[in-house]
Design a protein around this motif. Structure first.
Motif, mmCIF file in Angstrom:
data_model
loop_
_atom_site.group_PDB
_atom_site.id
_atom_site.type_symbol
_atom_site.label_atom_id
_atom_site.label_comp_id
_atom_site.label_asym_id
_atom_site.label_seq_id
_atom_site.Cartn_x
_atom_site.Cartn_y
_atom_site.Cartn_z
ATOM 1 N N PHE A 36 6.879 -6.993 8.262
ATOM 2 C CA PHE A 36 7.410 -7.155 6.913
ATOM 3 C C PHE A 36 6.303 -7.453 5.912
ATOM 4 C CE2 PHE A 36 11.473 -8.473 9.196
ATOM 5 C CZ PHE A 36 12.055 -7.225 9.010
ATOM 6 N N VAL A 37 5.307 -8.239 6.310
ATOM 7 C CA VAL A 37 4.180 -8.518 5.424
ATOM 8 C C VAL A 37 3.467 -7.220 5.064
ATOM 9 C CG1 VAL A 37 1.883 -9.566 5.303
ATOM 10 C CG2 VAL A 37 3.816 -10.904 6.163
ATOM 11 N N PHE A 38 3.172 -6.405 6.079
ATOM 12 C CA PHE A 38 2.459 -5.143 5.842
ATOM 13 C C PHE A 38 3.227 -4.259 4.864
ATOM 14 C CE2 PHE A 38 1.870 -0.644 6.866
ATOM 15 C CZ PHE A 38 0.503 -0.508 6.699
ATOM 16 N N ASN A 39 4.522 -4.086 5.091
ATOM 17 C CA ASN A 39 5.299 -3.177 4.250
ATOM 18 C C ASN A 39 5.581 -3.761 2.877
ATOM 19 O OD1 ASN A 39 6.032 -0.659 5.840
ATOM 20 N ND2 ASN A 39 6.502 -2.260 7.315
ATOM 21 N N SER A 40 5.671 -5.082 2.788
ATOM 22 C CA SER A 40 5.830 -5.698 1.476
ATOM 23 C C SER A 40 4.586 -5.448 0.625
ATOM 24 C CB SER A 40 6.085 -7.199 1.618
ATOM 25 O OG SER A 40 6.147 -7.816 0.345
ATOM 26 N N GLU A 41 3.431 -5.634 1.225
ATOM 27 C CA GLU A 41 2.188 -5.409 0.489
ATOM 28 C C GLU A 41 1.986 -3.932 0.197
ATOM 29 O OE1 GLU A 41 -0.761 -7.385 2.872
ATOM 30 O OE2 GLU A 41 -0.030 -9.390 2.333
ATOM 31 N N LEU A 42 2.419 -3.065 1.117
ATOM 32 C CA LEU A 42 2.339 -1.627 0.892
ATOM 33 C C LEU A 42 3.234 -1.211 -0.269
ATOM 34 C CD1 LEU A 42 1.417 1.225 1.879
ATOM 35 C CD2 LEU A 42 3.426 1.220 3.369
ATOM 36 N N GLY A 43 4.462 -1.763 -0.300
ATOM 37 C CA GLY A 43 5.395 -1.409 -1.363
ATOM 38 C C GLY A 43 4.973 -1.921 -2.715
ATOM 39 N N GLY A 44 4.357 -3.104 -2.718
ATOM 40 C CA GLY A 44 3.996 -3.701 -3.994
ATOM 41 C C GLY A 44 2.759 -3.105 -4.634
ATOM 42 N N SER A 45 1.801 -2.691 -3.794
ATOM 43 C CA SER A 45 0.531 -2.234 -4.361
ATOM 44 C C SER A 45 0.149 -0.819 -3.963
ATOM 45 C CB SER A 45 -0.595 -3.185 -3.914
ATOM 46 O OG SER A 45 -0.706 -3.208 -2.502
ATOM 47 N N GLY A 46 0.944 -0.191 -3.080
ATOM 48 C CA GLY A 46 0.576 1.137 -2.611
ATOM 49 C C GLY A 46 -0.411 1.048 -1.466
ATOM 50 N N ALA A 47 -0.658 2.192 -0.807
ATOM 51 C CA ALA A 47 -1.532 2.226 0.356
ATOM 52 C C ALA A 47 -2.959 1.841 -0.022
ATOM 53 C CB ALA A 47 -1.514 3.623 0.967
ATOM 54 N N ASP A 48 -3.628 1.114 0.872
ATOM 55 C CA ASP A 48 -5.011 0.747 0.614
ATOM 56 C C ASP A 48 -5.907 1.959 0.859
ATOM 57 O OD1 ASP A 48 -5.570 0.970 3.369
ATOM 58 O OD2 ASP A 48 -5.206 -1.155 3.722
ATOM 59 N N PRO A 49 -7.184 1.911 0.441
ATOM 60 C CA PRO A 49 -8.060 3.091 0.572
ATOM 61 C C PRO A 49 -8.196 3.589 2.004
ATOM 62 C CG PRO A 49 -9.020 1.489 -0.936
ATOM 63 C CD PRO A 49 -7.816 0.830 -0.345
ATOM 64 N N ALA A 50 -8.280 2.673 2.972
ATOM 65 C CA ALA A 50 -8.436 3.094 4.366
ATOM 66 C C ALA A 50 -7.202 3.859 4.835
ATOM 67 C CB ALA A 50 -8.688 1.881 5.257
ATOM 68 N N LEU A 51 -6.025 3.391 4.460
ATOM 69 C CA LEU A 51 -4.806 4.074 4.869
ATOM 70 C C LEU A 51 -4.663 5.408 4.145
ATOM 71 C CD1 LEU A 51 -2.287 4.001 6.588
ATOM 72 C CD2 LEU A 51 -1.142 2.677 4.809
ATOM 73 N N ASN A 52 -5.027 5.450 2.874
ATOM 74 C CA ASN A 52 -4.996 6.722 2.144
ATOM 75 C C ASN A 52 -5.923 7.749 2.787
ATOM 76 O OD1 ASN A 52 -3.173 6.892 -0.054
ATOM 77 N ND2 ASN A 52 -4.331 5.337 -1.151
ATOM 78 N N ALA A 53 -7.120 7.314 3.174
ATOM 79 C CA ALA A 53 -8.064 8.215 3.827
ATOM 80 C C ALA A 53 -7.518 8.705 5.159
ATOM 81 C CB ALA A 53 -9.403 7.509 4.024
ATOM 82 N N ARG A 54 -6.839 7.818 5.887
ATOM 83 C CA ARG A 54 -6.272 8.212 7.180
ATOM 84 C C ARG A 54 -5.161 9.234 6.998
ATOM 85 N NH1 ARG A 54 -6.945 5.351 11.785
ATOM 86 N NH2 ARG A 54 -8.889 4.898 10.679
ATOM 87 N N LEU A 55 -4.331 9.060 5.968
ATOM 88 C CA LEU A 55 -3.269 10.028 5.703
ATOM 89 C C LEU A 55 -3.853 11.381 5.309
ATOM 90 C CD1 LEU A 55 -0.695 7.797 3.779
ATOM 91 C CD2 LEU A 55 -0.599 8.534 6.167
ATOM 92 N N ASP A 56 -4.966 11.373 4.584
ATOM 93 C CA ASP A 56 -5.649 12.627 4.259
ATOM 94 C C ASP A 56 -6.121 13.326 5.536
ATOM 95 O OD1 ASP A 56 -5.321 12.369 1.511
ATOM 96 O OD2 ASP A 56 -7.245 11.344 1.224
ATOM 97 N N ALA A 57 -6.672 12.537 6.467
ATOM 98 C CA ALA A 57 -7.138 13.103 7.738
ATOM 99 C C ALA A 57 -5.970 13.661 8.544
ATOM 100 C CB ALA A 57 -7.888 12.038 8.544
ATOM 101 N N PHE A 58 -4.840 12.952 8.548
ATOM 102 C CA PHE A 58 -3.657 13.449 9.252
ATOM 103 C C PHE A 58 -3.189 14.777 8.644
ATOM 104 C CE2 PHE A 58 -1.988 8.959 10.598
ATOM 105 C CZ PHE A 58 -3.060 8.829 11.453
#
Length: 374
Positions: free
Chosen positions: A179-201
């Motif tokens: 819940f902490v992870f998704n709350s922070e994801l929802g409030g501020s959007g994906a962090d740079p590392a996660l955005n880069a990983r989604l680009d790689a996917f």
């Protein structure tokens, strides 16, 4: 040589366990499926393709089927966000629940499922109540000999240690981190590392779309469904809004409303609205007893009145495929219920994980057969 060749990209949930665990789980389930079906499907060893991808192959020579399975890794990012210090977890959980109370659309959340709201809040409630329930009697006993200034903190510390095994058994700390992870994801959007990983996917999946597979499936479980909203949006934008007819997006136990019901999750809801305006095949398998998933809920309806994607909402009806003594039910088995999507039961279902991987039916055909037979 395989007559039917399938490509699967799997994005898992908020789980620090990596491909080794899921490969072992898959091998176990293929073996169980073989025994029930009297077939001889095999699961190969793991192949490390890159830092973000591990592959293995599921082959069923009797049906001339071969499934190339790519585990898209983000378990390293989960471990980086895995809060170990209990006091840090408590503080960040407090902030997450504060933000959810401020920003969550409770009216919509309640309409989508009361069980999911219970799952959202019971880890925090029990994490507070259990240490108090264990610790206060100890503090009262100690207060016979010690001042309250010393008795109370000693009792509460003892209560925390005594409550911990019970909380772990209920997977409360895991859910708090989730819940902490998704709350922070929802409030501020994906962090740079996660955005880069989604680009790689997106790079990996896009490269496979024109390789002549009979079927390409983007398969997600649990929290992976949330990540795949911006991931699928990336794919659609790269392909001019069109995905090939052999492509299927499949979610198992999706929890997308956990973020989409946040009023402040504007970037995420924009991506979900973009998906709602495109044309592709989406199959969701969600079990009503699974309190961590939104079964029967089309998440695109949260942002669009008439979503364009062809979405199939399907209950796996696990109770039909398990004997009463092995069927996972009740709060003590919430964790197991959430992983039944990746298993085969005491009887084989057309839409259990091995059947989807080791037969020549496409995902759409498997759903049609399941509906016809059950």
């Amino acid at each position: 040589m395989a007559g039917f060749k399938r490509k699967v990209f799997y994005v898992g949930g908020f789980d620090p366990r990596g491909p080794r665990f899921y490969h072992a789980l898959g091998a176990e389930q293929i073996e169980r499926w073989n025994l029930r079906m009297e077939e001889a499907a095999t699961l190969s060893t793991r192949r490390n393709v890159s830092d973000t991808r591990v592959d293995w192959t599921i082959a069923n020579p009797g049906r001339a089927v071969e499934t190339d399975y790519s585990f898209l890794r983000w378990d390293d990012l989960v471990r980086a966000n895995w809060i170990g210090n209990p006091f840090t977890l408590a503080w960040r959980a407090f902030r997450a629940y504060r933000d959810n109370i401020r920003n969550l659309d409770f009216a919509t959340g309640k309409r989508l499922g009361k069980g999911q709201l219970i799952t959202l809040f019971y880890p925090a409630i029990f994490t507070l109540l259990f240490p108090l329930a264990f610790g206060l009697p100890i503090a009262l006993l100690l207060a016979i000999w010690l001042p309250w200034l010393f008795a109370l903190p000693i009792g509460l510390i003892a209560g925390i240690f005594l409550a911990r095994p019970l909380l772990v058994k209920m997977h409360a700390p895991w859910l708090l981190r989730f819940f902490v992870f998704n709350s922070e994801l929802g409030g501020s959007g994906a962090d740079p590392a996660l955005n880069a990983r989604l680009d790689a996917f997106a790079d990996e999946i896009e490269a496979a779309l024109d390789q002549g597979w009979d079927e390409v499936v983007l398969l997600t479980h649990s929290n992976g469904s949330i990540l795949c909203v911006p991931l699928l949006a990336r794919l659609l934008r790269r392909r001019g809004g069109a995905l090939p007819p052999n492509f299927t997006f499949m979610t198992m136990g999706h929890c997308i409303p956990l973020v989409a019901c946040r009023r402040d999750a504007t970037a995420f809801k924009e991506e979900l609205a973009y998906l709602a305006s495109q044309d592709f095949r989406w199959i969701d398998i969600g079990s009503p007893p699974d309190g961590a998933a939104y079964s029967g809920v089309n998440p695109m309806l949260l942002v669009a009145p008439d979503p364009r994607p062809r979405m199939e909402l399907l209950s796996p009806r696990f109770h039909l495929f398990y004997d009463p003594e092995t069927y996972h039910k009740g709060y003590a088995n919430k964790y197991e219920i959430h992983f039944d999507y990746l298993r085969t039961g005491d009887r084989v279902s057309e839409i259990d994980w091995p059947s989807l991987m080791a037969t020549e039916r496409t995902a759409s055909q498997a759903v049609a057969d399941f509906r016809a037979n059950h």
